[in-house]
Design a protein around this motif. Sequence first.
Motif, PDB file in Angstrom:
ATOM      1  N   LEU A  16      15.929  -4.729   0.309  1.00  0.00           N
ATOM      2  CA  LEU A  16      14.877  -5.655   0.698  1.00  0.00           C
ATOM      3  C   LEU A  16      14.445  -5.424   2.147  1.00  0.00           C
ATOM      4  O   LEU A  16      13.252  -5.424   2.463  1.00  0.00           O
ATOM      5  CB  LEU A  16      15.358  -7.092   0.510  1.00  0.00           C
ATOM      6  CG  LEU A  16      14.338  -8.190   0.739  1.00  0.00           C
ATOM      7  CD1 LEU A  16      13.174  -8.056  -0.223  1.00  0.00           C
ATOM      8  CD2 LEU A  16      14.991  -9.549   0.587  1.00  0.00           C
ATOM      9  N   GLY A  17      15.415  -5.200   3.025  1.00  0.00           N
ATOM     10  CA  GLY A  17      15.084  -4.918   4.424  1.00  0.00           C
ATOM     11  C   GLY A  17      14.320  -3.619   4.601  1.00  0.00           C
ATOM     12  O   GLY A  17      13.364  -3.549   5.374  1.00  0.00           O
ATOM     13  N   SER A  18      14.727  -2.582   3.867  1.00  0.00           N
ATOM     14  CA  SER A  18      14.016  -1.308   3.996  1.00  0.00           C
ATOM     15  C   SER A  18      12.603  -1.425   3.434  1.00  0.00           C
ATOM     16  O   SER A  18      11.668  -0.831   3.984  1.00  0.00           O
ATOM     17  CB  SER A  18      14.785  -0.190   3.298  1.00  0.00           C
ATOM     18  OG  SER A  18      14.834  -0.400   1.909  1.00  0.00           O
ATOM     19  N   ALA A  19      12.414  -2.200   2.365  1.00  0.00           N
ATOM     20  CA  ALA A  19      11.059  -2.405   1.842  1.00  0.00           C
ATOM     21  C   ALA A  19      10.193  -3.125   2.870  1.00  0.00           C
ATOM     22  O   ALA A  19       9.020  -2.803   3.032  1.00  0.00           O
ATOM     23  CB  ALA A  19      11.113  -3.201   0.546  1.00  0.00           C
ATOM     24  N   PRO A  29       0.933  10.376   9.314  1.00  0.00           N
ATOM     25  CA  PRO A  29      -0.307  11.070   9.685  1.00  0.00           C
ATOM     26  C   PRO A  29      -0.746  12.036   8.587  1.00  0.00           C
ATOM     27  O   PRO A  29       0.058  12.745   8.002  1.00  0.00           O
ATOM     28  CB  PRO A  29       0.064  11.844  10.957  1.00  0.00           C
ATOM     29  CG  PRO A  29       1.328  11.232  11.438  1.00  0.00           C
ATOM     30  CD  PRO A  29       1.999  10.602  10.268  1.00  0.00           C
ATOM     31  N   GLY A  30      -2.043  12.020   8.300  1.00  0.00           N
ATOM     32  CA  GLY A  30      -2.584  12.921   7.298  1.00  0.00           C
ATOM     33  C   GLY A  30      -2.440  12.421   5.878  1.00  0.00           C
ATOM     34  O   GLY A  30      -2.827  13.103   4.932  1.00  0.00           O
ATOM     35  N   GLN A  31      -1.912  11.239   5.700  1.00  0.00           N
ATOM     36  CA  GLN A  31      -1.734  10.693   4.355  1.00  0.00           C
ATOM     37  C   GLN A  31      -2.607   9.450   4.219  1.00  0.00           C
ATOM     38  O   GLN A  31      -2.608   8.601   5.095  1.00  0.00           O
ATOM     39  CB  GLN A  31      -0.279  10.343   4.113  1.00  0.00           C
ATOM     40  CG  GLN A  31       0.034  10.005   2.685  1.00  0.00           C
ATOM     41  CD  GLN A  31       1.530   9.783   2.485  1.00  0.00           C
ATOM     42  OE1 GLN A  31       2.255   9.540   3.445  1.00  0.00           O
ATOM     43  NE2 GLN A  31       1.972   9.867   1.267  1.00  0.00           N
ATOM     44  N   PRO A  32      -3.345   9.332   3.111  1.00  0.00           N
ATOM     45  CA  PRO A  32      -4.163   8.125   2.922  1.00  0.00           C
ATOM     46  C   PRO A  32      -3.282   6.868   2.893  1.00  0.00           C
ATOM     47  O   PRO A  32      -2.123   6.934   2.489  1.00  0.00           O
ATOM     48  CB  PRO A  32      -4.814   8.342   1.550  1.00  0.00           C
ATOM     49  CG  PRO A  32      -4.724   9.802   1.302  1.00  0.00           C
ATOM     50  CD  PRO A  32      -3.525  10.293   2.059  1.00  0.00           C
ATOM     51  N   PRO A  33      -3.804   5.717   3.306  1.00  0.00           N
ATOM     52  CA  PRO A  33      -2.996   4.503   3.429  1.00  0.00           C
ATOM     53  C   PRO A  33      -2.325   4.049   2.131  1.00  0.00           C
ATOM     54  O   PRO A  33      -1.238   3.521   2.156  1.00  0.00           O
ATOM     55  CB  PRO A  33      -3.995   3.443   3.899  1.00  0.00           C
ATOM     56  CG  PRO A  33      -5.138   4.186   4.464  1.00  0.00           C
ATOM     57  CD  PRO A  33      -5.166   5.522   3.794  1.00  0.00           C
ATOM     58  N   GLY A  34      -2.946   4.227   0.990  1.00  0.00           N
ATOM     59  CA  GLY A  34      -2.376   3.717  -0.250  1.00  0.00           C
ATOM     60  C   GLY A  34      -1.431   4.676  -0.953  1.00  0.00           C
ATOM     61  O   GLY A  34      -0.965   4.405  -2.039  1.00  0.00           O
ATOM     62  N   ARG A  35      -1.134   5.805  -0.365  1.00  0.00           N
ATOM     63  CA  ARG A  35      -0.356   6.829  -1.048  1.00  0.00           C
ATOM     64  C   ARG A  35       1.145   6.737  -0.806  1.00  0.00           C
ATOM     65  O   ARG A  35       1.898   7.481  -1.405  1.00  0.00           O
ATOM     66  CB  ARG A  35      -0.838   8.223  -0.599  1.00  0.00           C
ATOM     67  CG  ARG A  35      -2.298   8.498  -0.847  1.00  0.00           C
ATOM     68  CD  ARG A  35      -2.535   8.873  -2.244  1.00  0.00           C
ATOM     69  NE  ARG A  35      -1.768  10.064  -2.546  1.00  0.00           N
ATOM     70  CZ  ARG A  35      -1.937  10.801  -3.594  1.00  0.00           C
ATOM     71  NH1 ARG A  35      -2.831  10.484  -4.468  1.00  0.00           N
ATOM     72  NH2 ARG A  35      -1.190  11.868  -3.805  1.00  0.00           N
ATOM     73  N   ASP A  36       1.574   5.868   0.043  1.00  0.00           N
ATOM     74  CA  ASP A  36       2.992   5.779   0.368  1.00  0.00           C
ATOM     75  C   ASP A  36       3.685   4.834  -0.612  1.00  0.00           C
ATOM     76  O   ASP A  36       3.350   3.660  -0.690  1.00  0.00           O
ATOM     77  CB  ASP A  36       3.168   5.281   1.800  1.00  0.00           C
ATOM     78  CG  ASP A  36       4.545   5.577   2.331  1.00  0.00           C
ATOM     79  OD1 ASP A  36       5.291   6.301   1.667  1.00  0.00           O
ATOM     80  OD2 ASP A  36       4.867   5.075   3.419  1.00  0.00           O
ATOM     81  N   ASN A  37       4.645   5.326  -1.369  1.00  0.00           N
ATOM     82  CA  ASN A  37       5.293   4.494  -2.379  1.00  0.00           C
ATOM     83  C   ASN A  37       6.752   4.199  -2.055  1.00  0.00           C
ATOM     84  O   ASN A  37       7.493   3.789  -2.931  1.00  0.00           O
ATOM     85  CB  ASN A  37       5.176   5.142  -3.754  1.00  0.00           C
ATOM     86  CG  ASN A  37       5.879   6.477  -3.819  1.00  0.00           C
ATOM     87  OD1 ASN A  37       6.382   6.979  -2.826  1.00  0.00           O
ATOM     88  ND2 ASN A  37       5.932   7.057  -4.994  1.00  0.00           N
ATOM     89  N   ARG A  38       7.153   4.383  -0.811  1.00  0.00           N
ATOM     90  CA  ARG A  38       8.549   4.105  -0.447  1.00  0.00           C
ATOM     91  C   ARG A  38       8.879   2.630  -0.557  1.00  0.00           C
ATOM     92  O   ARG A  38       9.982   2.258  -0.957  1.00  0.00           O
ATOM     93  CB  ARG A  38       8.836   4.610   0.965  1.00  0.00           C
ATOM     94  CG  ARG A  38       8.805   6.129   1.063  1.00  0.00           C
ATOM     95  CD  ARG A  38       9.129   6.585   2.445  1.00  0.00           C
ATOM     96  NE  ARG A  38       8.087   6.124   3.369  1.00  0.00           N
ATOM     97  CZ  ARG A  38       8.162   6.223   4.683  1.00  0.00           C
ATOM     98  NH1 ARG A  38       9.222   6.748   5.246  1.00  0.00           N
ATOM     99  NH2 ARG A  38       7.189   5.788   5.441  1.00  0.00           N
ATOM    100  N   MET A  39       7.914   1.760  -0.228  1.00  0.00           N
ATOM    101  CA  MET A  39       8.153   0.329  -0.333  1.00  0.00           C
ATOM    102  C   MET A  39       8.342  -0.062  -1.798  1.00  0.00           C
ATOM    103  O   MET A  39       9.262  -0.823  -2.132  1.00  0.00           O
ATOM    104  CB  MET A  39       6.993  -0.466   0.258  1.00  0.00           C
ATOM    105  CG  MET A  39       7.211  -1.962   0.180  1.00  0.00           C
ATOM    106  SD  MET A  39       5.840  -2.955   0.772  1.00  0.00           S
ATOM    107  CE  MET A  39       4.631  -2.673  -0.475  1.00  0.00           C
ATOM    108  N   ALA A  40       7.508   0.451  -2.672  1.00  0.00           N
ATOM    109  CA  ALA A  40       7.630   0.130  -4.093  1.00  0.00           C
ATOM    110  C   ALA A  40       8.953   0.644  -4.650  1.00  0.00           C
ATOM    111  O   ALA A  40       9.594  -0.030  -5.466  1.00  0.00           O
ATOM    112  CB  ALA A  40       6.456   0.734  -4.863  1.00  0.00           C
ATOM    113  N   ARG A  41       9.383   1.810  -4.213  1.00  0.00           N
ATOM    114  CA  ARG A  41      10.650   2.361  -4.672  1.00  0.00           C
ATOM    115  C   ARG A  41      11.827   1.499  -4.193  1.00  0.00           C
ATOM    116  O   ARG A  41      12.767   1.231  -4.942  1.00  0.00           O
ATOM    117  CB  ARG A  41      10.817   3.791  -4.175  1.00  0.00           C
ATOM    118  CG  ARG A  41      11.928   4.533  -4.879  1.00  0.00           C
ATOM    119  CD  ARG A  41      11.982   5.979  -4.496  1.00  0.00           C
ATOM    120  NE  ARG A  41      10.692   6.626  -4.703  1.00  0.00           N
ATOM    121  CZ  ARG A  41      10.195   7.565  -3.900  1.00  0.00           C
ATOM    122  NH1 ARG A  41      10.870   7.976  -2.852  1.00  0.00           N
ATOM    123  NH2 ARG A  41       9.023   8.112  -4.155  1.00  0.00           N
TER     124      ARG A  41
END
Length: 73
Positions: A16-19, A29-41
Amino acid sequence: MKILMAVVLLGILAALGSAGLFMLRKPRPGQPPGRDNRMARALAVRVGLSIALFLFILFSYWMGWIQPTGIPR
């Protein structure tokens, strides 16, 4: 038994803390804002650990490893 449950609870809090940290961080940098799925994981890991802990508690009660103590009067 208590140690195992405490370790799983700490794992749930860590996920929960890491999310929360992934939610507050800016995208890489260089990645679109919606492409990061670490929080969902991380949230999926938290939900999986919570369900596993609940099922383990039910199984432990069924096997007789733990017993309810009730409310003291």
